[in-house]
Design a protein around this motif. Structure first.
Motif, mmCIF file in Angstrom:
data_model
loop_
_atom_site.group_PDB
_atom_site.id
_atom_site.type_symbol
_atom_site.label_atom_id
_atom_site.label_comp_id
_atom_site.label_asym_id
_atom_site.label_seq_id
_atom_site.Cartn_x
_atom_site.Cartn_y
_atom_site.Cartn_z
ATOM 1 N N LYS A 94 29.480 105.667 -29.591
ATOM 2 C CA LYS A 94 30.765 105.880 -28.922
ATOM 3 C C LYS A 94 30.756 107.175 -28.125
ATOM 4 O O LYS A 94 31.271 107.227 -27.004
ATOM 5 C CB LYS A 94 31.902 105.894 -29.937
ATOM 6 N N VAL A 95 30.160 108.230 -28.691
ATOM 7 C CA VAL A 95 30.072 109.494 -27.955
ATOM 8 C C VAL A 95 29.223 109.312 -26.710
ATOM 9 O O VAL A 95 29.582 109.799 -25.626
ATOM 10 C CB VAL A 95 29.505 110.601 -28.871
ATOM 11 N N ALA A 96 28.107 108.613 -26.828
ATOM 12 C CA ALA A 96 27.253 108.377 -25.666
ATOM 13 C C ALA A 96 27.972 107.525 -24.633
ATOM 14 O O ALA A 96 27.855 107.767 -23.419
ATOM 15 C CB ALA A 96 25.955 107.699 -26.105
ATOM 16 N N GLN A 97 28.741 106.548 -25.083
ATOM 17 C CA GLN A 97 29.488 105.701 -24.154
ATOM 18 C C GLN A 97 30.558 106.509 -23.430
ATOM 19 O O GLN A 97 30.731 106.373 -22.213
ATOM 20 C CB GLN A 97 30.125 104.543 -24.925
ATOM 21 N N GLN A 154 30.750 107.276 -19.439
ATOM 22 C CA GLN A 154 31.968 106.944 -18.703
ATOM 23 C C GLN A 154 32.517 108.183 -17.989
ATOM 24 O O GLN A 154 32.935 108.111 -16.837
ATOM 25 C CB GLN A 154 33.012 106.381 -19.671
ATOM 26 N N TYR A 155 32.484 109.315 -18.644
ATOM 27 C CA TYR A 155 32.957 110.561 -18.043
ATOM 28 C C TYR A 155 32.084 110.938 -16.849
ATOM 29 O O TYR A 155 32.584 111.343 -15.802
ATOM 30 C CB TYR A 155 32.935 111.665 -19.104
ATOM 31 N N ARG A 156 30.757 110.774 -17.015
ATOM 32 C CA ARG A 156 29.840 111.099 -15.944
ATOM 33 C C ARG A 156 30.048 110.174 -14.751
ATOM 34 O O ARG A 156 30.018 110.615 -13.595
ATOM 35 C CB ARG A 156 28.402 110.965 -16.442
ATOM 36 N N ALA A 188 25.279 103.803 -40.833
ATOM 37 C CA ALA A 188 25.920 102.796 -39.983
ATOM 38 C C ALA A 188 27.105 103.393 -39.239
ATOM 39 O O ALA A 188 27.263 103.179 -38.033
ATOM 40 C CB ALA A 188 26.366 101.604 -40.824
ATOM 41 N N THR A 189 27.958 104.143 -39.929
ATOM 42 C CA THR A 189 29.110 104.755 -39.253
ATOM 43 C C THR A 189 28.663 105.871 -38.322
ATOM 44 O O THR A 189 29.264 106.074 -37.271
ATOM 45 C CB THR A 189 30.118 105.286 -40.278
ATOM 46 N N GLY A 190 27.609 106.575 -38.684
ATOM 47 C CA GLY A 190 27.081 107.617 -37.799
ATOM 48 C C GLY A 190 26.502 107.028 -36.535
ATOM 49 O O GLY A 190 26.678 107.564 -35.444
ATOM 50 N N ALA A 191 25.831 105.908 -36.645
ATOM 51 C CA ALA A 191 25.269 105.257 -35.469
ATOM 52 C C ALA A 191 26.375 104.759 -34.556
ATOM 53 O O ALA A 191 26.283 104.869 -33.322
ATOM 54 C CB ALA A 191 24.363 104.098 -35.902
#
Length: 142
Positions: free
Chosen positions: A124-127, A131-133, A116-119
């Motif tokens: 968050k990393v994908a978000q 956002q950076y892109r 659950a915490t890994g997901a």
């Protein structure tokens, strides 16, 4: 239960029971179980099925297998008539089974928490990457 107990009611000297009466040589009374006030001692438990389940499904650090070994030892002692030895091995098997079950449940809960915490972390990393892109105009595919 269809067992009965026979009691000989004839006096030892061969005389009659009571004045002028004759009694049958044996009287049969149905067996109703142990006398009241005396507890029936249960045979010690061996927990073989629980140990087998833990060995197959929850064998943390081979403790399930050890519980199975102690369960078989308890069953062997019970067959030999050693109630104290069977009780001792049975208690050890029970403690090992409880330990295996608790450790297995903790492991499952820990894995669920980690997934659950890994997901959440991956999302968050994908978000942040999206956002950076979007902010800096990087298009990886074009």
């Amino acid at each position: 239960m269809d067992s009965s107990v026979s009691i000989d009611l004839q006096p030892c000297d061969g005389g009659k029971v009571g004045p002028g009466a004759s009694a049958p040589p044996y009287s049969t009374y149905p067996y109703t179980g142990p006398a009241q006030g005396f507890p029936v001692q249960q045979p010690p438990r061996d927990f073989v099925l629980w140990s087998l389940f833990n060995t197959i499904f929850c064998n943390v650090c081979c403790l399930g297998f050890m519980a199975l070994v102690f369960s078989f030892k308890a069953r062997d002692r019970k067959v030999l008539g050693d109630a104290d030895g069977a009780g001792s091995y049975g208690k050890t098997a029970k403690c090992l089974n409880i330990t295996v079950l608790v450790l297995s449940l903790l492991a499952v809960v820990l894995i669920i928490i980690l997934f659950a915490t890994g997901a959440v972390a991956v999302s968050k990393v994908a978000q942040h990457e999206n956002q950076y892109r979007n902010n800096y105009g990087f298009n990886y595919g074009n």
